[in-house]
Scaffold this motif. Structure first.
Motif, PDB file in Angstrom:
ATOM      1  N   PRO A 109       0.836  -1.214   0.000  1.00  0.00           N
ATOM      2  CA  PRO A 109       0.000   0.000   0.000  1.00  0.00           C
ATOM      3  C   PRO A 109       0.871   1.263   0.000  1.00  0.00           C
ATOM      4  CG  PRO A 109      -0.624  -1.490   1.798  1.00  0.00           C
ATOM      5  CD  PRO A 109       0.633  -2.025   1.210  1.00  0.00           C
ATOM      6  N   VAL A 110       0.560   2.161  -0.927  1.00  0.00           N
ATOM      7  CA  VAL A 110       1.337   3.389  -1.111  1.00  0.00           C
ATOM      8  C   VAL A 110       0.658   4.559  -0.412  1.00  0.00           C
ATOM      9  CG1 VAL A 110       2.089   5.091  -2.835  1.00  0.00           C
ATOM     10  CG2 VAL A 110       2.342   2.639  -3.290  1.00  0.00           C
ATOM     11  N   SER A 111       1.445   5.371   0.267  1.00  0.00           N
ATOM     12  CA  SER A 111       0.941   6.595   0.890  1.00  0.00           C
ATOM     13  C   SER A 111       1.105   7.794  -0.046  1.00  0.00           C
ATOM     14  CB  SER A 111       1.692   6.853   2.203  1.00  0.00           C
ATOM     15  OG  SER A 111       1.307   8.088   2.763  1.00  0.00           O
ATOM     16  N   LYS A 112       2.294   7.930  -0.652  1.00  0.00           N
ATOM     17  CA  LYS A 112       2.556   9.074  -1.529  1.00  0.00           C
ATOM     18  C   LYS A 112       3.653   8.721  -2.532  1.00  0.00           C
ATOM     19  CE  LYS A 112       3.174  13.240   0.371  1.00  0.00           C
ATOM     20  NZ  LYS A 112       3.900  14.392   0.991  1.00  0.00           N
ATOM     21  N   MET A 113       3.490   9.241  -3.753  1.00  0.00           N
ATOM     22  CA  MET A 113       4.543   9.129  -4.769  1.00  0.00           C
ATOM     23  C   MET A 113       5.168  10.506  -4.963  1.00  0.00           C
ATOM     24  SD  MET A 113       3.210   6.578  -7.729  1.00  0.00           S
ATOM     25  CE  MET A 113       2.399   5.040  -7.370  1.00  0.00           C
ATOM     26  N   ILE A 114       6.502  10.535  -4.983  1.00  0.00           N
ATOM     27  CA  ILE A 114       7.230  11.811  -5.045  1.00  0.00           C
ATOM     28  C   ILE A 114       8.215  11.756  -6.207  1.00  0.00           C
ATOM     29  CG2 ILE A 114       8.772  13.387  -3.798  1.00  0.00           C
ATOM     30  CD1 ILE A 114       7.715  11.808  -1.209  1.00  0.00           C
ATOM     31  N   ILE A 115       8.239  12.816  -7.005  1.00  0.00           N
ATOM     32  CA  ILE A 115       9.256  12.936  -8.042  1.00  0.00           C
ATOM     33  C   ILE A 115      10.162  14.111  -7.697  1.00  0.00           C
ATOM     34  CG2 ILE A 115       7.890  11.851  -9.855  1.00  0.00           C
ATOM     35  CD1 ILE A 115       7.157  14.632 -10.881  1.00  0.00           C
ATOM     36  N   THR A 116      11.334  14.128  -8.307  1.00  0.00           N
ATOM     37  CA  THR A 116      12.282  15.190  -7.977  1.00  0.00           C
ATOM     38  C   THR A 116      12.444  16.155  -9.142  1.00  0.00           C
ATOM     39  OG1 THR A 116      14.205  13.929  -8.744  1.00  0.00           O
ATOM     40  CG2 THR A 116      13.575  13.698  -6.423  1.00  0.00           C
ATOM     41  N   ALA A 117      12.850  17.376  -8.790  1.00  0.00           N
ATOM     42  CA  ALA A 117      13.121  18.438  -9.760  1.00  0.00           C
ATOM     43  C   ALA A 117      14.536  18.946  -9.529  1.00  0.00           C
ATOM     44  CB  ALA A 117      12.121  19.582  -9.577  1.00  0.00           C
ATOM     45  N   SER A 118      15.157  19.432 -10.585  1.00  0.00           N
ATOM     46  CA  SER A 118      16.487  20.037 -10.433  1.00  0.00           C
ATOM     47  C   SER A 118      16.380  21.446  -9.858  1.00  0.00           C
ATOM     48  CB  SER A 118      17.174  20.114 -11.791  1.00  0.00           C
ATOM     49  OG  SER A 118      16.477  21.018 -12.635  1.00  0.00           O
ATOM     50  N   GLY A 119      15.240  22.091 -10.110  1.00  0.00           N
ATOM     51  CA  GLY A 119      15.072  23.487  -9.724  1.00  0.00           C
ATOM     52  C   GLY A 119      15.260  24.455 -10.879  1.00  0.00           C
ATOM     53  N   ASP A 166       3.581  14.406  -5.160  1.00  0.00           N
ATOM     54  CA  ASP A 166       4.274  15.650  -4.837  1.00  0.00           C
ATOM     55  C   ASP A 166       5.634  15.655  -5.525  1.00  0.00           C
ATOM     56  OD1 ASP A 166       4.660  18.158  -3.776  1.00  0.00           O
ATOM     57  OD2 ASP A 166       4.577  17.515  -1.680  1.00  0.00           O
ATOM     58  N   ALA A 167       6.303  16.805  -5.453  1.00  0.00           N
ATOM     59  CA  ALA A 167       7.648  16.929  -6.009  1.00  0.00           C
ATOM     60  C   ALA A 167       8.504  17.741  -5.053  1.00  0.00           C
ATOM     61  CB  ALA A 167       7.596  17.599  -7.377  1.00  0.00           C
ATOM     62  N   ILE A 168       9.791  17.434  -5.039  1.00  0.00           N
ATOM     63  CA  ILE A 168      10.762  18.197  -4.254  1.00  0.00           C
ATOM     64  C   ILE A 168      11.985  18.451  -5.142  1.00  0.00           C
ATOM     65  CG2 ILE A 168      10.034  17.319  -1.997  1.00  0.00           C
ATOM     66  CD1 ILE A 168      12.421  15.358  -2.129  1.00  0.00           C
ATOM     67  N   ILE A 169      12.783  19.424  -4.765  1.00  0.00           N
ATOM     68  CA  ILE A 169      14.030  19.685  -5.490  1.00  0.00           C
ATOM     69  C   ILE A 169      15.148  18.828  -4.892  1.00  0.00           C
ATOM     70  CG2 ILE A 169      15.817  21.434  -5.939  1.00  0.00           C
ATOM     71  CD1 ILE A 169      13.520  23.512  -6.036  1.00  0.00           C
ATOM     72  N   GLU A 170      15.881  18.146  -5.786  1.00  0.00           N
ATOM     73  CA  GLU A 170      17.108  17.425  -5.411  1.00  0.00           C
ATOM     74  C   GLU A 170      18.164  17.920  -6.394  1.00  0.00           C
ATOM     75  OE1 GLU A 170      20.184  15.504  -5.886  1.00  0.00           O
ATOM     76  OE2 GLU A 170      18.930  13.973  -6.843  1.00  0.00           O
ATOM     77  N   THR A 171      19.098  18.709  -5.925  1.00  0.00           N
ATOM     78  CA  THR A 171      19.903  19.551  -6.812  1.00  0.00           C
ATOM     79  C   THR A 171      20.875  18.788  -7.716  1.00  0.00           C
ATOM     80  OG1 THR A 171      21.521  19.899  -5.040  1.00  0.00           O
ATOM     81  CG2 THR A 171      19.760  21.537  -5.256  1.00  0.00           C
ATOM     82  N   LYS A 172      21.230  17.550  -7.379  1.00  0.00           N
ATOM     83  CA  LYS A 172      22.203  16.812  -8.191  1.00  0.00           C
ATOM     84  C   LYS A 172      21.559  15.888  -9.230  1.00  0.00           C
ATOM     85  CE  LYS A 172      25.929  17.074  -4.787  1.00  0.00           C
ATOM     86  NZ  LYS A 172      26.727  16.361  -3.778  1.00  0.00           N
ATOM     87  N   SER A 173      20.232  15.799  -9.216  1.00  0.00           N
ATOM     88  CA  SER A 173      19.497  14.947 -10.172  1.00  0.00           C
ATOM     89  C   SER A 173      20.016  13.505 -10.171  1.00  0.00           C
ATOM     90  CB  SER A 173      19.565  15.533 -11.588  1.00  0.00           C
ATOM     91  OG  SER A 173      18.925  16.777 -11.650  1.00  0.00           O
ATOM     92  N   LEU A 174      20.219  12.964  -8.987  1.00  0.00           N
ATOM     93  CA  LEU A 174      20.632  11.570  -8.841  1.00  0.00           C
ATOM     94  C   LEU A 174      19.495  10.694  -8.319  1.00  0.00           C
ATOM     95  CD1 LEU A 174      24.224  12.041  -7.391  1.00  0.00           C
ATOM     96  CD2 LEU A 174      23.615  11.187  -9.662  1.00  0.00           C
ATOM     97  N   ILE A 175      18.599  11.293  -7.525  1.00  0.00           N
ATOM     98  CA  ILE A 175      17.360  10.613  -7.132  1.00  0.00           C
ATOM     99  C   ILE A 175      16.266  11.132  -8.057  1.00  0.00           C
ATOM    100  CG2 ILE A 175      15.611  10.329  -5.333  1.00  0.00           C
ATOM    101  CD1 ILE A 175      17.767  10.557  -3.272  1.00  0.00           C
ATOM    102  N   HIS A 176      15.550  10.227  -8.691  1.00  0.00           N
ATOM    103  CA  HIS A 176      14.534  10.633  -9.669  1.00  0.00           C
ATOM    104  C   HIS A 176      13.114  10.458  -9.144  1.00  0.00           C
ATOM    105  CE1 HIS A 176      17.867  10.974 -12.397  1.00  0.00           C
ATOM    106  NE2 HIS A 176      18.235   9.749 -12.066  1.00  0.00           N
ATOM    107  N   ALA A 177      12.949   9.545  -8.199  1.00  0.00           N
ATOM    108  CA  ALA A 177      11.618   9.288  -7.655  1.00  0.00           C
ATOM    109  C   ALA A 177      11.735   8.640  -6.284  1.00  0.00           C
ATOM    110  CB  ALA A 177      10.832   8.377  -8.594  1.00  0.00           C
TER     111      ALA A 177
END
Length: 355
Positions: free
Chosen positions: A148-158, A216-227
């Motif tokens: 069961p999933v609570s939330k799916m998150i993707i990342t942005a470079s900013g 949701d989405a968050i910024i991860e500045t190195k673009s190494l985590i994608h989801a």
């Protein structure tokens, strides 16, 4: 030998698709390109497609191939006539929607990088025929388990302006938008990254691909985590990989992929990661994120307004921060959801004319 139809061969996704196809001995039946004829001719020489299609009639004579046509109708005809069971749609913009619909109508699978297909027409697309090749959606697909999933998150470079003082944003130029910190991409998508519209589109795509839920989405500045996925038990998993489209493309070409595509991320070399919240003062479009995810059928409004606003920005008719304002004004004005695919195309026209 298996084969593919490749739409958008000279962009970064198209180029990477050809690299992966060559590695796994997959033939190219159809190549579709916009305006980069020099690169297209190099691709023809290396990959020997049966059919080639370009955007403009004037470019046909410059293409070194015996079977060349042009325009959007030619793309649809090539899809219909192709023997290939897989279409890689890496076209940019709303013009990618009809080829996605035609591919599914013809019983083909679609490896989809064209964001606008799902953003604009998600409610009329059979997503069981779609294999996402955006890094973020591939990451979510890769992480999903029968839990069961609570939330799916993707990342942005900013984007290009993640570290700019806020007061400078109103004066940002087209050249400024293209200075992306992590990626080398086309002009439009790099602008979309700077406004965060790109990430809004990806959240909408995720909603259509994986169903109702919390995104949701968050910024991860190195673009190494994608989801990342938050599971209901309190666990969170993350998809780490170097920033390369070759991994999701490889899985689109072969879901049983068991060969090495990329080098692993060396966490000791990375040392640390920097996560940031997507702030509404820097990315005003984030104001409408929650409402849009509740009304995903209105993605067509966001897309049409965005494409029209970007044209005005490139023509120096508006400033950078006006792009988000125009999109949000259109979203407030056009609230009637399309009831058919024909409505989607009508609404697209109405919104563009209003902008």
């Amino acid at each position: 030998m298996s084969s593919i139809v490749l739409l958008g061969s000279t962009g970064s996704i198209g180029v990477n698709t050809l690299i992966v196809a060559k590695k796994f001995n997959i033939a190219i039946e159809v190549l579709v390109c916009g305006k980069n004829i020099e690169l297209l001719n190099q691709q023809i020489q290396e990959h020997h497609p049966k059919v080639v299609i370009v955007a403009d009639k004037k470019d046909v004579a410059s293409v070194n191939h015996c079977c060349v046509s042009y325009g959007s109708e030619a793309i649809l005809e090539a899809i219909e006539n192709a023997q290939s069971k897989l279409v890689v749609n890496a076209l940019v913009g709303f013009l990618g929607l009809r080829p996605t619909l035609k591919s599914i109508e013809c019983g083909k699978r679609v490896a989809l990088a064209n964001k606008e297909s799902l953003v604009a027409g998600g409610s009329f697309i059979d997503t069981s025929k779609i294999q996402p090749i955006d890094s973020e959606h591939f990451g979510l697909w890769y992480l999903l388990q029968d839990r069961p999933v609570s939330k799916m998150i993707i990342t942005a470079s900013g984007g290009a302006f993640r570290d700019w003082p806020l007061e400078r944003l109103a004066h940002a130029t087209l050249a400024d938008t293209q200075k992306h910190p992590n990626w080398s991409m086309g002009q439009k998508i790099t602008i979309d990254s700077a406004t965060m519209v790109n990430k809004m589109f990806e959240l909408l795509e995720a909603r259509w691909l994986f169903g109702q839920g919390e995104y949701d989405a968050i910024i991860e500045t190195k673009s190494l985590i994608h989801a990342l996925i938050d599971f209901k038990d309190g666990s969170t998993t993350a998809h780490f990989a170097h920033a390369s489209m070759q991994l999701p493309i490889a899985y689109a070409l072969d879901k049983q992929m068991d060969e090495k595509i990329l080098d692993h991320v060396n966490l000791l070399e990375i040392g640390s990661l920097d996560f940031r919240k997507i702030e509404k003062d820097r990315y005003p479009i984030w104001e409408i994120k929650e409402d849009l995810l509740k009304n995903p059928e209105l993605g067509i409004v966001i897309n049409a307004a965005n494409e029209a606003a970007i044209e005005k920005f490139i023509a120096k008719e508006i400033g950078f921060m006006d792009i988000s304002k125009i999109i949000m004004d259109a979203y407030a004005k056009f609230r009637e959801k399309p009831q058919s695919i024909d409505d989607v195309f009508l609404l697209d026209k109405e919104v563009r004319e209003a902008v």
